[in-house]
Design a protein around this motif. Sequence first.
Motif, mmCIF file in Angstrom:
data_model
loop_
_atom_site.group_PDB
_atom_site.id
_atom_site.type_symbol
_atom_site.label_atom_id
_atom_site.label_comp_id
_atom_site.label_asym_id
_atom_site.label_seq_id
_atom_site.Cartn_x
_atom_site.Cartn_y
_atom_site.Cartn_z
ATOM 1 N N CYS A 4 30.864 29.360 34.543
ATOM 2 C CA CYS A 4 31.299 27.960 34.428
ATOM 3 C C CYS A 4 32.024 27.717 33.107
ATOM 4 O O CYS A 4 33.056 27.034 33.076
ATOM 5 N N LEU A 5 31.486 28.261 32.031
ATOM 6 C CA LEU A 5 32.130 28.073 30.729
ATOM 7 C C LEU A 5 33.511 28.713 30.707
ATOM 8 O O LEU A 5 34.444 28.163 30.119
ATOM 9 N N GLU A 6 33.649 29.868 31.359
ATOM 10 C CA GLU A 6 34.961 30.506 31.432
ATOM 11 C C GLU A 6 35.945 29.631 32.192
ATOM 12 O O GLU A 6 37.104 29.510 31.808
ATOM 13 N N LYS A 7 35.489 29.011 33.259
ATOM 14 C CA LYS A 7 36.357 28.155 34.076
ATOM 15 C C LYS A 7 36.757 26.882 33.337
ATOM 16 O O LYS A 7 37.891 26.427 33.451
ATOM 17 N N PHE A 8 35.806 26.275 32.603
ATOM 18 C CA PHE A 8 36.087 25.002 31.941
ATOM 19 C C PHE A 8 36.635 25.164 30.527
ATOM 20 O O PHE A 8 37.105 24.224 29.924
ATOM 21 N N GLY A 9 36.507 26.354 29.960
ATOM 22 C CA GLY A 9 37.153 26.668 28.688
ATOM 23 C C GLY A 9 36.341 26.370 27.444
ATOM 24 O O GLY A 9 35.185 25.943 27.508
ATOM 25 N N GLN A 14 31.932 24.557 23.622
ATOM 26 C CA GLN A 14 31.590 23.935 22.347
ATOM 27 C C GLN A 14 30.648 22.756 22.549
ATOM 28 O O GLN A 14 29.701 22.564 21.781
ATOM 29 N N LYS A 15 30.902 21.981 23.585
ATOM 30 C CA LYS A 15 30.086 20.796 23.870
ATOM 31 C C LYS A 15 28.637 21.162 24.198
ATOM 32 O O LYS A 15 27.712 20.445 23.828
ATOM 33 N N HIS A 16 28.437 22.284 24.890
ATOM 34 C CA HIS A 16 27.094 22.652 25.359
ATOM 35 C C HIS A 16 26.437 23.761 24.538
ATOM 36 O O HIS A 16 25.313 24.162 24.841
ATOM 37 N N LEU A 17 27.093 24.212 23.501
ATOM 38 C CA LEU A 17 26.600 25.354 22.746
ATOM 39 C C LEU A 17 25.234 25.117 22.105
ATOM 40 O O LEU A 17 24.371 25.989 22.151
ATOM 41 N N LYS A 18 25.026 23.966 21.542
ATOM 42 C CA LYS A 18 23.728 23.685 20.905
ATOM 43 C C LYS A 18 22.596 23.806 21.926
ATOM 44 O O LYS A 18 21.578 24.446 21.661
ATOM 45 N N ASP A 19 22.786 23.235 23.111
ATOM 46 C CA ASP A 19 21.760 23.313 24.152
ATOM 47 C C ASP A 19 21.541 24.751 24.608
ATOM 48 O O ASP A 19 20.407 25.158 24.885
ATOM 49 N N ILE A 20 22.612 25.522 24.675
ATOM 50 C CA ILE A 20 22.493 26.930 25.074
ATOM 51 C C ILE A 20 21.670 27.691 24.041
ATOM 52 O O ILE A 20 20.768 28.455 24.385
ATOM 53 N N LEU A 21 21.961 27.473 22.758
ATOM 54 C CA LEU A 21 21.237 28.168 21.694
ATOM 55 C C LEU A 21 19.771 27.750 21.644
ATOM 56 O O LEU A 21 18.883 28.586 21.466
ATOM 57 N N LEU A 47 29.302 31.952 22.836
ATOM 58 C CA LEU A 47 29.940 31.849 21.526
ATOM 59 C C LEU A 47 31.370 32.385 21.563
ATOM 60 O O LEU A 47 32.268 31.800 20.957
ATOM 61 N N LYS A 48 31.595 33.480 22.275
ATOM 62 C CA LYS A 48 32.959 34.015 22.395
ATOM 63 C C LYS A 48 33.889 32.985 23.027
ATOM 64 O O LYS A 48 35.006 32.774 22.559
ATOM 65 N N ILE A 49 33.433 32.366 24.099
ATOM 66 C CA ILE A 49 34.257 31.368 24.786
ATOM 67 C C ILE A 49 34.504 30.166 23.878
ATOM 68 O O ILE A 49 35.626 29.682 23.765
ATOM 69 N N ALA A 50 33.449 29.700 23.220
ATOM 70 C CA ALA A 50 33.586 28.545 22.325
ATOM 71 C C ALA A 50 34.526 28.832 21.157
ATOM 72 O O ALA A 50 35.242 27.942 20.698
ATOM 73 N N MET A 51 34.555 30.060 20.708
ATOM 74 C CA MET A 51 35.385 30.431 19.557
ATOM 75 C C MET A 51 36.779 30.923 19.962
ATOM 76 O O MET A 51 37.545 31.351 19.109
#
Length: 143
Positions: A4-9, A14-21, A47-51
Motif C-alpha cells: 500500500c505504501l508503495e502504491k500511495f508513495g 511519511q504520514k503513517h511512519l510514526k504509527d508503523i514504528l 522508511l525507504k519509501i518515506a525517504m
Amino acid sequence: LVFCLEKFGPTAAQKHLKDILVTARDQVCRTNTSCARDFCRCVVESLKIAMTGVPTGLHPSWVAKDVIPELKEMAEDASKGRMSLASDGARQLLLAAAASHPVIYEYVWSAVMAAFLEASSGFNADALTFMEDMLQLRPEGVL
C-alpha cells in the motif's frame, strides 16, 4: 502494508511512519513474537519509501517529529543489555532502520551512542557486538 505504501508513495509513508514504528516496537520489543523479522522488514521498507527522493544531507522536519523520538526510545531499550526483554528487539529494529537510508543511519547512530553512553552498563562486550553490526551497515561517506 508495504504494498500500500508503495502504491500511495512517500507522502503516505511519511504520514503513517510514526504509527508503523510504534507498532513494530510494541510487537518486537514488548512481546515474544515469532515474526520479528517481518516487522523489521516492514520498518526498512516503510522508511525507504518515506525517504524516497530525500538526498543525503537533507533532514526533513517530519523525521524530527515522527522518527527521531521513536529511535531514541528504541536506543534506550537497546542500551539495557541482554537482561532486558526489550533489548534484543530494539537492536533488531534499530539495525533495520539504519539499513534503510543514510540520513536515518545518522539518526540511529546518534541515538544509539547517546543511549549507550548514558546507560549504567556502558559498553560491555554485548554492546560492542551490536556497535560492530551498526558499523557494518554504515553507508559510504557517513561517519
